[in-house]
Scaffold this active site. Structure first.
Site, PDB file in Angstrom:
ATOM      1  N   SER A  33      -8.285   1.003  -2.927  1.00 60.36           N
ATOM      2  CA  SER A  33      -9.354   0.591  -3.561  1.00 60.36           C
ATOM      3  C   SER A  33     -10.604   1.272  -3.609  1.00 60.36           C
ATOM      4  CB  SER A  33      -9.387  -0.938  -3.621  1.00 60.36           C
ATOM      5  OG  SER A  33      -8.382  -1.788  -4.106  1.00 60.36           O
ATOM      6  N   GLY A  34     -11.430   1.481  -4.613  1.00 64.61           N
ATOM      7  CA  GLY A  34     -12.732   2.140  -4.447  1.00 64.61           C
ATOM      8  C   GLY A  34     -12.638   3.505  -5.081  1.00 64.61           C
ATOM      9  N   THR A  36     -13.283   6.597  -3.897  1.00 66.07           N
ATOM     10  CA  THR A  36     -12.306   7.733  -3.495  1.00 66.07           C
ATOM     11  C   THR A  36     -10.686   7.449  -3.528  1.00 66.07           C
ATOM     12  OG1 THR A  36     -14.112   7.921  -1.495  1.00 66.07           O
ATOM     13  CG2 THR A  36     -12.206   9.375  -1.446  1.00 66.07           C
ATOM     14  N   ASP A  88      -6.102   5.270   0.999  1.00 67.17           N
ATOM     15  CA  ASP A  88      -7.148   4.691   0.671  1.00 67.17           C
ATOM     16  C   ASP A  88      -8.516   5.191   1.185  1.00 67.17           C
ATOM     17  OD1 ASP A  88      -8.514   2.150  -0.059  1.00 67.17           O
ATOM     18  OD2 ASP A  88      -7.406   0.967   1.339  1.00 67.17           O
ATOM     19  N   ALA A  90     -12.425   4.852   2.824  1.00 66.84           N
ATOM     20  CA  ALA A  90     -13.222   3.819   4.010  1.00 66.84           C
ATOM     21  C   ALA A  90     -14.801   4.041   3.851  1.00 66.84           C
ATOM     22  CB  ALA A  90     -12.799   4.574   5.562  1.00 66.84           C
ATOM     23  N   ASP A  91     -15.309   3.055   4.378  1.00 60.80           N
ATOM     24  CA  ASP A  91     -16.904   3.089   4.095  1.00 60.80           C
ATOM     25  C   ASP A  91     -17.474   3.751   5.465  1.00 60.80           C
ATOM     26  OD1 ASP A  91     -17.066   1.359   1.796  1.00 60.80           O
ATOM     27  OD2 ASP A  91     -16.339  -0.194   3.242  1.00 60.80           O
ATOM     28  N   GLY A 102     -14.111  -2.379   3.167  1.00 62.40           N
ATOM     29  CA  GLY A 102     -14.317  -3.757   2.707  1.00 62.40           C
ATOM     30  C   GLY A 102     -15.374  -3.687   1.830  1.00 62.40           C
ATOM     31  N   GLU A 110      -6.105  -4.677   1.568  1.00 63.26           N
ATOM     32  CA  GLU A 110      -6.146  -3.263   2.238  1.00 63.26           C
ATOM     33  C   GLU A 110      -5.373  -3.220   3.394  1.00 63.26           C
ATOM     34  OE1 GLU A 110      -9.773  -1.139  -0.230  1.00 63.26           O
ATOM     35  OE2 GLU A 110     -10.090  -2.183   1.496  1.00 63.26           O
TER      36      GLU A 110
END
Length: 233
Positions: A33-34, A36, A88, A90-91, A102, A110
């Site tokens: 999710s997100g 990227t 996925d 990552a921040d 998150g 995730e």
């Protein structure tokens, strides 16, 4: 000259293009999710339209909506014992490949999907690698609403401060109906110890420290990509 936003988008796209080369026909794929991860999902959609046969498990409702719009076949996570590849974002992450995730609020699904996955691939732009975890991005913590104040007090006992995440002047609610605390621990010097302590708090559902949950990190850097492989000791 490209703006910072356009440059980051380009890096995300380059990382996504590289990441999907790890996907093989017939596999079960975890969809992150997100922003990227969305680039990777769109690339997977192109592959599906060109004949790639896969089944996918999304990590959020928004991801599922995007995947379905691209005709990517979706299956239930309970229908399989494992996932072949997950892509996925990552921040942020450090040089030990410990991630903070998150920011979009999908950390629980995730982390479940990552734990089910044999090859875990993280895609990122060049702003995501950090020397010290926790200084730029606060640590998301998913909590049962009933336990919110208790968990906040327990976070304080561990040396952190936290605030309840808001969106459009309302409490942010996850796909599972939970709330998110954004916790500030300053520089997280010992992620494993903090993770262990957080895991012991009743009412805390999931936290955003992802440890040993990345096998490959692909970082877009300008016009190129860097691939970082996890090395077991």
């Amino acid at each position: 000259m490209e703006t910072s936003s356009l440059a980051k988008d380009k890096e995300k796209h380059l990382a996504a293009i590289k990441a999907v080369t790890y996907i093989q026909n017939g596999q079960v794929i975890g969809l992150g999710s997100g922003s990227t991860a969305n680039y990777a999902i769109r690339e997977i959609g192109k592959l599906v339209q060109n004949g790639l046969q896969i089944k996918a498990i999304p990590t959020s409702k928004k991801t599922q909506e995007l995947a379905e719009s691209l005709y990517i076949p979706i299956i239930d996570s309970n229908s399989v014992d494992y996932i072949d590849v997950t892509i996925d974002g990552a921040d942020e992450f450090n040089d030990e490949m410990v991630l903070i995730k998150g920011g979009g609020g999908a950390l629980l699904r995730e982390k479940i999907v990552a734990s089910m996955t044999r090859k875990k691939i993280i895609v990122a732009d060049s702003s995501k690698p950090v020397a010290q975890l926790g200084l730029v991005f606060k640590l998301p913590i998913e909590v049962i609403p009933f336990a919110c104040n208790y968990v906040m007090n327990q976070v304080r006992e561990l040396g952190g401060t936290s605030s309840l995440r808001q969106k459009e002047d309302k409490t942010f609610v996850t796909d599972q109906g939970n709330w998110i605390l954004d916790a500030d621990f300053g520089h997280i010097q010992d992620p494993k110890s903090l993770s262990h302590s957080l895991n012991g708090i009743v009412g805390l559902v999931c936290h955003g420290l992802f440890i040993d949950l990345a096998d490959i990190i692909i970082v877009g850097k300008g016009n190129t990509v860097e691939t970082i492989l996890f090395e077991t000791s």
